[in-house]
Design an enzyme around this catalytic site. Structure first.
Site, PDB file in Angstrom:
ATOM      1  N   ARG A  44       0.536  -1.187   0.401  1.00  0.00           N
ATOM      2  CA  ARG A  44      -0.122   0.071  -0.547  1.00  0.00           C
ATOM      3  C   ARG A  44       1.132   1.197   0.256  1.00  0.00           C
ATOM      4  NH1 ARG A  44       2.702   2.316   3.596  1.00  0.00           N
ATOM      5  NH2 ARG A  44       0.170   3.593   3.947  1.00  0.00           N
ATOM      6  N   GLY A  45      -0.061   2.513  -0.176  1.00  0.00           N
ATOM      7  CA  GLY A  45       0.800   3.682  -0.290  1.00  0.00           C
ATOM      8  C   GLY A  45       1.056   4.039  -2.057  1.00  0.00           C
ATOM      9  N   ALA A  46       0.568   5.206  -2.313  1.00  0.00           N
ATOM     10  CA  ALA A  46       0.198   5.300  -3.988  1.00  0.00           C
ATOM     11  C   ALA A  46       1.823   4.851  -4.853  1.00  0.00           C
ATOM     12  CB  ALA A  46       0.435   6.618  -4.528  1.00  0.00           C
ATOM     13  N   ARG A  85      -6.720  -0.522  -6.696  1.00  0.00           N
ATOM     14  CA  ARG A  85      -7.449   0.542  -6.391  1.00  0.00           C
ATOM     15  C   ARG A  85      -7.287   1.775  -6.713  1.00  0.00           C
ATOM     16  NH1 ARG A  85      -4.633   0.956  -1.004  1.00  0.00           N
ATOM     17  NH2 ARG A  85      -6.146   2.234  -0.605  1.00  0.00           N
ATOM     18  N   GLN A 193      -2.388   3.006  10.069  1.00  0.00           N
ATOM     19  CA  GLN A 193      -1.667   2.647   8.945  1.00  0.00           C
ATOM     20  C   GLN A 193       0.006   3.108   9.974  1.00  0.00           C
ATOM     21  OE1 GLN A 193      -4.653   3.434   7.473  1.00  0.00           O
ATOM     22  NE2 GLN A 193      -3.901   2.318   5.305  1.00  0.00           N
ATOM     23  N   ASP A 234      -2.651  10.761  -2.200  1.00  0.00           N
ATOM     24  CA  ASP A 234      -2.572   9.601  -3.151  1.00  0.00           C
ATOM     25  C   ASP A 234      -3.258  10.274  -5.048  1.00  0.00           C
ATOM     26  OD1 ASP A 234      -2.834   6.559  -2.303  1.00  0.00           O
ATOM     27  OD2 ASP A 234      -3.785   7.916  -0.688  1.00  0.00           O
ATOM     28  N   ASN A 244      -5.920  12.112   0.240  1.00  0.00           N
ATOM     29  CA  ASN A 244      -5.121  10.912   0.493  1.00  0.00           C
ATOM     30  C   ASN A 244      -5.779  10.587   1.922  1.00  0.00           C
ATOM     31  OD1 ASN A 244      -2.156  11.121   1.764  1.00  0.00           O
ATOM     32  ND2 ASN A 244      -2.869  11.557   3.184  1.00  0.00           N
ATOM     33  N   LYS A 245      -5.499   9.609   1.976  1.00  0.00           N
ATOM     34  CA  LYS A 245      -5.762   8.929   3.487  1.00  0.00           C
ATOM     35  C   LYS A 245      -7.497   9.622   4.268  1.00  0.00           C
ATOM     36  CE  LYS A 245      -5.426   5.449   3.702  1.00  0.00           C
ATOM     37  NZ  LYS A 245      -6.028   4.070   3.149  1.00  0.00           N
TER      38      LYS A 245
END
Length: 342
Positions: A44-46, A85, A193, A234, A244-245
């Site tokens: 995970r993480g763009a 995603r 996270q 993201d 973003n998250k």
């Protein structure tokens, strides 16, 4: 830095669902496996998703044997990976570059040579991510002084990239230069996270880190404990609106209220110039049980209705600056992001 991903002819990923209790690497040998690893947040993480997808497209190429239909099938496999995603633009960015590489070499290469060229392209994307993130960290560090305290949300460190990270890159670069920075990390519900990954990563790095629940940020800011907020992204729209998250938008409102600088740290590849504003950014909604459960145990009534968007959009007026590998971009974002991209 703990390696997030490796390549030995197959994609090897650190299973971030197991952190911090276990450090386990999984190997993925087919397109379906790479899709699963992205969808289920093994990776995970763009930026890390983008690099993983690039290697996934090498694997996809090995699964296509008809040269006449190679490009059409290759595009379909790319679309399949992108669907894992949809919010993170780096995923689409990496897939499109792999498709462009295939189109440029399909007529002049035999199958093995084409796959070799695609593998070289994926390795180039991997190395560029590391170099880009270090440059972001260098630019971020110019905004801070010794012993400043930064609040961050989710995980945008080396675990979310090929190395260094985006928002957390400043801590790695500061360590290399002998500069002390402190951190506060939001836990980042519902997948935690911040608690599982950022706290683990920064403690590993030797950064003075304090973990807080998401709903404690206002109190911490009100007590003057935070010098700046730095988060990743993201997807960034043309006008500077940033996905973003989930929870990032609320932090930006708090930071604005307490006159605390709010910075986005992201590579140029995260800017989607086809999205005019945040309204054009698709927001992924995830399974309700991510909220209902912790460690596979229900903490709520089993059938309670749940709204679980994975991201929110922070409007550009709440953002002090966007920090990229090419420099620091201040408002007006639409004009200045375009200039930076030339």
């Amino acid at each position: 830095m703990i390696e997030t991903l490796k390549w030995d002819g197959n994609l090897i990923l650190l299973d971030q669902r197991k952190l911090p209790q276990q450090i386990i690497y999984n190997t993925y040998e087919d397109t379906e496996g790479v899709y699963y690893s992205i969808k289920e947040m093994v990776v995970r993480g763009a930026p890390a998703i983008g690099v993983s997808a690039a290697y996934g497209m090498v694997i996809a190429a090995r699964e296509i044997f008809n040269k006449e239909e190679f490009i059409s099938q290759y595009i379909k496999k790319g679309d399949y990976l992108i669907s894992a995603r949809p919010t993170a633009v780096n995923l689409k960015w990496a897939v499109e570059r792999m498709i462009s590489c295939a189109k440029a070499n399909i007529t002049k290469s035999d199958r093995n040579t084409l796959i070799s060229k695609l593998e070289d392209k994926a390795k180039e994307i991997y190395q560029k991510d590391i170099d880009t993130n270090k440059a972001i960290g260098e630019n971020l560090l110019t905004l801070f002084n010794e012993n400043d305290t930064i609040l961050t949300h989710c995980n945008a460190g080396s675990l979310a990239t090929a190395g260094y990270g985006t928002a957390l890159s400043v801590f790695y670069v500061a360590k290399e230069k002998g500069i002390n920075l402190k951190a506060y990390a939001d836990e980042t519900r519902p997948r935690l996270q911040g608690a599982r990954l950022t706290a683990f990563e920064l403690e590993n790095l030797g950064v003075d880190t304090t973990l807080i629940c998401d709903n404690m940020a206002a109190v911490v800011m009100s007590k003057g404990k935070i010098d700046a907020v730095v988060v990743g992204a993201d997807r960034i729209a043309k006008n500077g609106d940033t996905a973003n998250k989930i929870g990032t938008y609320g932090l930006s409102i708090l930071a604005k209220n307490f006159n605390i600088p709010f910075y986005i740290a992201a590579p140029i590849s995260t800017i989607d110039f086809d999205s005019k504003s945040g309204d054009d950014i698709p927001i992924e909604e995830r399974d309700a049980n991510e909220v209902r459960k912790i460690n596979d145990k229900f903490i709520t009534p089993e059938n309670i209705g749940v709204y679980n968007p994975s991201f929110d959009v922070t409007p550009n007026e709440n953002i002090r600056a966007i920090v990229t590998e090419k420099g620091i971009v201040y408002p007006p974002f639409e004009q200045n992001l375009e200039e930076l991209n030339k």
